[in-house]
Structure formats: C-alpha cells, structure tokens
Design a protein around this motif. Structure first.
Motif: not given
Length: 224
Positions: A99-121
C-alpha cells in the motif's frame, strides 16, 4: 558623617547592582533547550492511549528528509517518508500488503531549532533521568536530560501521546538507497492530496496552528 546626598548615591548604586545581578542570574539560570543535531537516529517507544509502537526516527536536515519506520505492537510495519518540499509517502512493504499513500503538506520537516521560544517549566524526573522541561505552543512537553542535554521524553498534550527516547545516535545517517519510496507509490495517475493548514509532523510538528498535526498524521498512518 556622610551627607544625605552621599547616602542617596550609595543607595542608588546598591539598588542598581542588585537589579543587575538579579536580572543576570535570572537570564543565566533559565535553561535553553539544545537544538537538534542536523543528523541523528533515534529509537522511540510510543504509547498513544494504550496503542503501542516502536519507531525508528532518522532525521537528516542537510538532505531535507525525515524517515519514521513504525512497528505497531504485533501488527503492521509502516514507513513514513517525509521530504522538505512537503511531499510525504506512507507505505508498506512485503510481507504485508503493498500500500502507498502520497501526500503533500504545506511545509517540510522540522528545523533543528524548532524548540526556540519554548516556555521553561522547571525540572522533574522522567524515565529515571533528571530533566529540564519545556512547553512549546501549548502543544507538547519536551523533556531533556540535564547532564547530556539529549531528549528523554515528549508528551503531546492534545492527543496524550507519550514518546520515550530509547536511543539517540548523533551523526547517524541512513544509507541513500533506503530513502527511495517503492515504485508502486508512483504508479497511480490521480494527483496527490494537498493538505492545507496541516503541516508535516515528522513526529513533532509544533508549527501547526490550532490543531494536533501529529495526531492527525498518526491517524493517517494507522488508517492506510
């Protein structure tokens, strides 16, 4: 005897020094999550409301690709191949039905710095590791080992999915031949679905506004 002017100057200097040290200490003491390595391999054990799976995550930012190889408990083995141009393939191989499903999302993969701006708990123990914990976009809690600064666990707040990081191999790269989707992914003539406002998750898409992109993607994978 010191004059009142001297006393005011001394008081002002002490107050300035106190505020400076307080602000400097506050800034220094607030941990910042480590950016993801540009290439790594990680084995994850994931529990989604009692549904268990083991995922091999291959993250390869320089080549614009991310690969999740998902083994469901006593079930099917599925492949979730994502590219930075937004194209994704969700497929199975022999001995399972092809089976195979091909999709297209609005953006690509996560950037390495995706955690920038996260709130420290703060800090807490997770899987027997003392971790710093951050919250990103009211969507995920991310646990990072205090000593090694490697991820230990992340929790998706909307879906309740919990990912336990079993291994984390910095610099590991999957050979190029394994990144090719099977030929039957390209044999259908209908256009690929375009999923607007839902972004590629690569297990951790936190940039989707107003929705659980990871839960959405997991639903897609489990149904196909």
């Amino acid at each position: 005897m010191a004059s009142s002017t001297d006393q005011r100057i001394c008081f002002s200097l002490c107050l300035f020094l106190f505020l400076f040290l307080h602000l400097s200490t506050s800034t220094t003491d607030t941990p910042i999550p480590a950016p993801w390595p540009e290439q790594f391999h990680s084995v994850l054990f994931i529990n989604r409301s009692g549904t268990l799976q083991k995922t091999d995550l291959w993250y390869d930012w320089p080549n614009g690709r991310n690969f999740n190889i998902i083994q469901y408990q006593q079930g099917v083995l599925k492949y979730d191949l994502e590219w930075n141009n937004g194209t994704s393939f969700i497929y199975t191989l022999d001995p399972f039905n092809r089976t195979c499903k091909k999709l297209h999302f609005d953006v690509g993969i996560l950037r390495p710095n995706w955690l920038e701006g996260a709130k420290y708990l703060g800090q807490e123990y997770a899987d027997n590791f003392l971790c710093n914990v951050w919250e990103k976009a009211d969507f995920i809690w991310y646990h990072e080992d205090v000593l090694t600064r490697r991820p230990v666990k992340w929790i998706f707040l909307t879906s309740g999915m919990v990912s336990h990081v079993m291994t984390f191999e910095v610099g590991a790269v999957l050979e190029d031949e394994h990144w090719q989707a099977p030929v039957y992914c390209f044999s259908k003539s209908e256009p690929e679905p375009r999923l607007h406002n839902i972004m590629s998750s690569s297990l951790l898409d936190l940039e989707a506004a107003g929705g659980d992109a990871h839960g959405f993607r997991q639903t897609l994978i489990s149904e196909w």
